[in-house]
Write a protein that holds these residues in place. Sequence first.
Motif, PDB file in Angstrom:
ATOM      1  N   MET A   1      -6.784  -6.477  -5.298  1.00 43.13           N
ATOM      2  CA  MET A   1      -7.744  -5.717  -4.333  1.00 43.13           C
ATOM      3  C   MET A   1      -7.885  -4.248  -4.761  1.00 43.13           C
ATOM      4  O   MET A   1      -6.966  -3.537  -5.400  1.00 43.13           O
ATOM      5  CB  MET A   1      -6.909  -5.676  -3.003  1.00 43.13           C
ATOM      6  CG  MET A   1      -7.902  -4.852  -2.101  1.00 43.13           C
ATOM      7  SD  MET A   1      -7.022  -4.879  -0.312  1.00 43.13           S
ATOM      8  CE  MET A   1      -7.008  -6.311  -0.154  1.00 43.13           C
ATOM      9  N   ARG A   2      -8.920  -3.585  -4.977  1.00 46.63           N
ATOM     10  CA  ARG A   2      -8.972  -2.147  -5.551  1.00 46.63           C
ATOM     11  C   ARG A   2      -9.859  -1.355  -4.250  1.00 46.63           C
ATOM     12  O   ARG A   2     -10.614  -1.911  -3.741  1.00 46.63           O
ATOM     13  CB  ARG A   2      -9.727  -2.051  -6.665  1.00 46.63           C
ATOM     14  CG  ARG A   2      -9.200  -2.737  -7.917  1.00 46.63           C
ATOM     15  CD  ARG A   2     -10.046  -2.567  -9.233  1.00 46.63           C
ATOM     16  NE  ARG A   2     -11.480  -2.857  -8.931  1.00 46.63           N
ATOM     17  CZ  ARG A   2     -12.275  -2.834  -9.953  1.00 46.63           C
ATOM     18  NH1 ARG A   2     -11.869  -2.098 -11.052  1.00 46.63           N
ATOM     19  NH2 ARG A   2     -13.557  -3.174  -9.715  1.00 46.63           N
ATOM     20  N   ILE A   3      -9.405  -0.052  -4.458  1.00 46.52           N
ATOM     21  CA  ILE A   3     -10.140   0.885  -3.466  1.00 46.52           C
ATOM     22  C   ILE A   3     -10.922   1.738  -4.734  1.00 46.52           C
ATOM     23  O   ILE A   3     -10.183   2.350  -5.560  1.00 46.52           O
ATOM     24  CB  ILE A   3      -9.404   1.616  -2.799  1.00 46.52           C
ATOM     25  CG1 ILE A   3      -8.704   0.663  -1.513  1.00 46.52           C
ATOM     26  CG2 ILE A   3     -10.216   2.972  -1.832  1.00 46.52           C
ATOM     27  CD1 ILE A   3      -7.749   1.530  -0.708  1.00 46.52           C
ATOM     28  N   ILE A   4     -12.073   2.050  -4.669  1.00 43.89           N
ATOM     29  CA  ILE A   4     -13.036   2.677  -5.730  1.00 43.89           C
ATOM     30  C   ILE A   4     -13.477   3.905  -4.975  1.00 43.89           C
ATOM     31  O   ILE A   4     -14.315   3.616  -4.058  1.00 43.89           O
ATOM     32  CB  ILE A   4     -13.930   1.801  -6.284  1.00 43.89           C
ATOM     33  CG1 ILE A   4     -13.303   0.786  -7.203  1.00 43.89           C
ATOM     34  CG2 ILE A   4     -14.493   2.697  -7.360  1.00 43.89           C
ATOM     35  CD1 ILE A   4     -14.217  -0.162  -7.943  1.00 43.89           C
ATOM     36  N   VAL A   5     -13.282   4.997  -5.228  1.00 42.68           N
ATOM     37  CA  VAL A   5     -13.892   6.242  -4.647  1.00 42.68           C
ATOM     38  C   VAL A   5     -14.760   6.774  -5.698  1.00 42.68           C
ATOM     39  O   VAL A   5     -14.309   7.047  -6.985  1.00 42.68           O
ATOM     40  CB  VAL A   5     -12.804   7.328  -4.217  1.00 42.68           C
ATOM     41  CG1 VAL A   5     -13.455   8.460  -3.804  1.00 42.68           C
ATOM     42  CG2 VAL A   5     -11.956   6.730  -3.277  1.00 42.68           C
TER      43      VAL A   5
ATOM     44  N   THR B   1     -15.598   2.019  -1.762  1.00 42.62           N
ATOM     45  CA  THR B   1     -15.588   0.599  -1.917  1.00 42.62           C
ATOM     46  C   THR B   1     -14.303   0.277  -2.052  1.00 42.62           C
ATOM     47  O   THR B   1     -13.234   0.427  -2.834  1.00 42.62           O
ATOM     48  CB  THR B   1     -16.475   0.203  -3.141  1.00 42.62           C
ATOM     49  OG1 THR B   1     -17.844   1.022  -2.980  1.00 42.62           O
ATOM     50  CG2 THR B   1     -16.855  -1.170  -2.921  1.00 42.62           C
ATOM     51  N   ILE B   2     -14.022  -0.743  -1.156  1.00 46.72           N
ATOM     52  CA  ILE B   2     -12.624  -1.846  -1.231  1.00 46.72           C
ATOM     53  C   ILE B   2     -13.337  -3.200  -1.469  1.00 46.72           C
ATOM     54  O   ILE B   2     -14.016  -3.880  -0.880  1.00 46.72           O
ATOM     55  CB  ILE B   2     -12.095  -1.827   0.054  1.00 46.72           C
ATOM     56  CG1 ILE B   2     -11.743  -0.572   0.586  1.00 46.72           C
ATOM     57  CG2 ILE B   2     -10.988  -2.564  -0.044  1.00 46.72           C
ATOM     58  CD1 ILE B   2     -11.173  -0.120   1.867  1.00 46.72           C
ATOM     59  N   LYS B   3     -12.728  -3.699  -2.813  1.00 47.62           N
ATOM     60  CA  LYS B   3     -13.146  -4.924  -3.442  1.00 47.62           C
ATOM     61  C   LYS B   3     -12.048  -5.920  -3.409  1.00 47.62           C
ATOM     62  O   LYS B   3     -10.804  -5.004  -3.302  1.00 47.62           O
ATOM     63  CB  LYS B   3     -13.701  -4.885  -4.794  1.00 47.62           C
ATOM     64  CG  LYS B   3     -14.900  -4.082  -4.941  1.00 47.62           C
ATOM     65  CD  LYS B   3     -15.488  -3.970  -6.525  1.00 47.62           C
ATOM     66  CE  LYS B   3     -16.598  -3.615  -6.671  1.00 47.62           C
ATOM     67  NZ  LYS B   3     -16.902  -3.474  -7.967  1.00 47.62           N
ATOM     68  N   LEU B   4     -12.270  -7.151  -3.205  1.00 49.13           N
ATOM     69  CA  LEU B   4     -11.193  -8.198  -3.055  1.00 49.13           C
ATOM     70  C   LEU B   4     -10.658  -8.169  -4.497  1.00 49.13           C
ATOM     71  O   LEU B   4     -11.157  -8.260  -5.620  1.00 49.13           O
ATOM     72  CB  LEU B   4     -12.054  -9.307  -2.651  1.00 49.13           C
ATOM     73  CG  LEU B   4     -10.888 -10.715  -2.304  1.00 49.13           C
ATOM     74  CD1 LEU B   4      -9.821 -10.371  -1.554  1.00 49.13           C
ATOM     75  CD2 LEU B   4     -11.497 -11.662  -2.149  1.00 49.13           C
TER      76      LEU B   4
ATOM     77  N   TYR C   1      -6.789 -17.459  -0.351  1.00 45.03           N
ATOM     78  CA  TYR C   1      -7.107 -16.161  -0.843  1.00 45.03           C
ATOM     79  C   TYR C   1      -7.553 -16.214  -2.269  1.00 45.03           C
ATOM     80  O   TYR C   1      -8.408 -15.655  -2.562  1.00 45.03           O
ATOM     81  CB  TYR C   1      -5.878 -15.238  -0.444  1.00 45.03           C
ATOM     82  CG  TYR C   1      -5.843 -13.903  -1.269  1.00 45.03           C
ATOM     83  CD1 TYR C   1      -6.664 -12.944  -0.781  1.00 45.03           C
ATOM     84  CD2 TYR C   1      -5.058 -13.770  -2.534  1.00 45.03           C
ATOM     85  CE1 TYR C   1      -6.902 -11.777  -1.469  1.00 45.03           C
ATOM     86  CE2 TYR C   1      -5.505 -12.628  -3.153  1.00 45.03           C
ATOM     87  CZ  TYR C   1      -5.925 -11.445  -2.558  1.00 45.03           C
ATOM     88  OH  TYR C   1      -6.213 -10.358  -3.105  1.00 45.03           O
ATOM     89  N   TRP C   2      -6.747 -16.843  -3.063  1.00 40.35           N
ATOM     90  CA  TRP C   2      -6.879 -17.003  -4.488  1.00 40.35           C
ATOM     91  C   TRP C   2      -8.262 -17.571  -4.700  1.00 40.35           C
ATOM     92  O   TRP C   2      -8.789 -17.138  -5.924  1.00 40.35           O
ATOM     93  CB  TRP C   2      -5.662 -17.579  -5.034  1.00 40.35           C
ATOM     94  CG  TRP C   2      -4.618 -16.410  -5.253  1.00 40.35           C
ATOM     95  CD1 TRP C   2      -3.387 -16.560  -4.719  1.00 40.35           C
ATOM     96  CD2 TRP C   2      -4.726 -15.425  -6.228  1.00 40.35           C
ATOM     97  NE1 TRP C   2      -2.937 -15.463  -4.986  1.00 40.35           N
ATOM     98  CE2 TRP C   2      -3.463 -14.540  -5.958  1.00 40.35           C
ATOM     99  CE3 TRP C   2      -5.472 -14.771  -7.189  1.00 40.35           C
ATOM    100  CZ2 TRP C   2      -3.073 -13.495  -6.580  1.00 40.35           C
ATOM    101  CZ3 TRP C   2      -5.305 -13.574  -7.735  1.00 40.35           C
ATOM    102  CH2 TRP C   2      -3.919 -12.940  -7.548  1.00 40.35           C
ATOM    103  N   MET C   3      -8.623 -18.870  -3.944  1.00 42.88           N
ATOM    104  CA  MET C   3      -9.938 -19.389  -4.202  1.00 42.88           C
ATOM    105  C   MET C   3     -10.894 -18.863  -4.099  1.00 42.88           C
ATOM    106  O   MET C   3     -11.919 -18.632  -4.492  1.00 42.88           O
ATOM    107  CB  MET C   3      -9.909 -20.868  -3.270  1.00 42.88           C
ATOM    108  CG  MET C   3      -8.779 -21.820  -3.674  1.00 42.88           C
ATOM    109  SD  MET C   3      -9.142 -22.355  -5.629  1.00 42.88           S
ATOM    110  CE  MET C   3     -10.890 -23.007  -5.414  1.00 42.88           C
TER     111      MET C   3
ATOM    112  N   CYS D   1     -15.470 -15.749  -5.747  1.00 38.96           N
ATOM    113  CA  CYS D   1     -16.474 -14.537  -5.334  1.00 38.96           C
ATOM    114  C   CYS D   1     -15.750 -13.312  -6.040  1.00 38.96           C
ATOM    115  O   CYS D   1     -15.315 -12.430  -5.571  1.00 38.96           O
ATOM    116  CB  CYS D   1     -16.548 -14.163  -3.832  1.00 38.96           C
ATOM    117  SG  CYS D   1     -17.069 -15.662  -2.984  1.00 38.96           S
ATOM    118  N   PRO D   2     -15.645 -13.069  -7.383  1.00 40.74           N
ATOM    119  CA  PRO D   2     -15.247 -11.997  -7.902  1.00 40.74           C
ATOM    120  C   PRO D   2     -15.861 -10.629  -7.761  1.00 40.74           C
ATOM    121  O   PRO D   2     -17.031 -10.800  -7.688  1.00 40.74           O
ATOM    122  CB  PRO D   2     -15.428 -12.464  -9.480  1.00 40.74           C
ATOM    123  CG  PRO D   2     -16.561 -13.332  -9.551  1.00 40.74           C
ATOM    124  CD  PRO D   2     -16.420 -14.123  -8.284  1.00 40.74           C
TER     125      PRO D   2
END
Length: 94
Positions: A1-5, A91-94, A68-70, A75-76
């Motif tokens: 999980m990433r938060i991108i500003v 943006t918060i990505k999985l 979660y991992w599937m 859906c990358p």
Amino acid sequence: MRIIVKPQDFRFPIPILFPSLLVFNHITAVIGLLILLIARISGAKWSKSLPLPPWKCFCLFHRFILGYWMTRIRCPGWKMVEVQSDDADVTIKL
């Protein structure tokens, strides 16, 4: 999980304190199972009030981890949250 500003001209990721790789894995599930079993055997008061037995908790957490991992594999880069304001995009990505 990433938060991108993303401010106006450049982009930099903000790391999350507990990365999802450390939380959502089977080692964590086994450690949780061992803690619940030891608490049940030792007679801890809080372990008797659990609505599910330790093995059922382990199986449910195992299914959650697999789901979660599937999702992460299928859906990358899936955007969970995307917010836009005047001075930054978040943006918060999985």
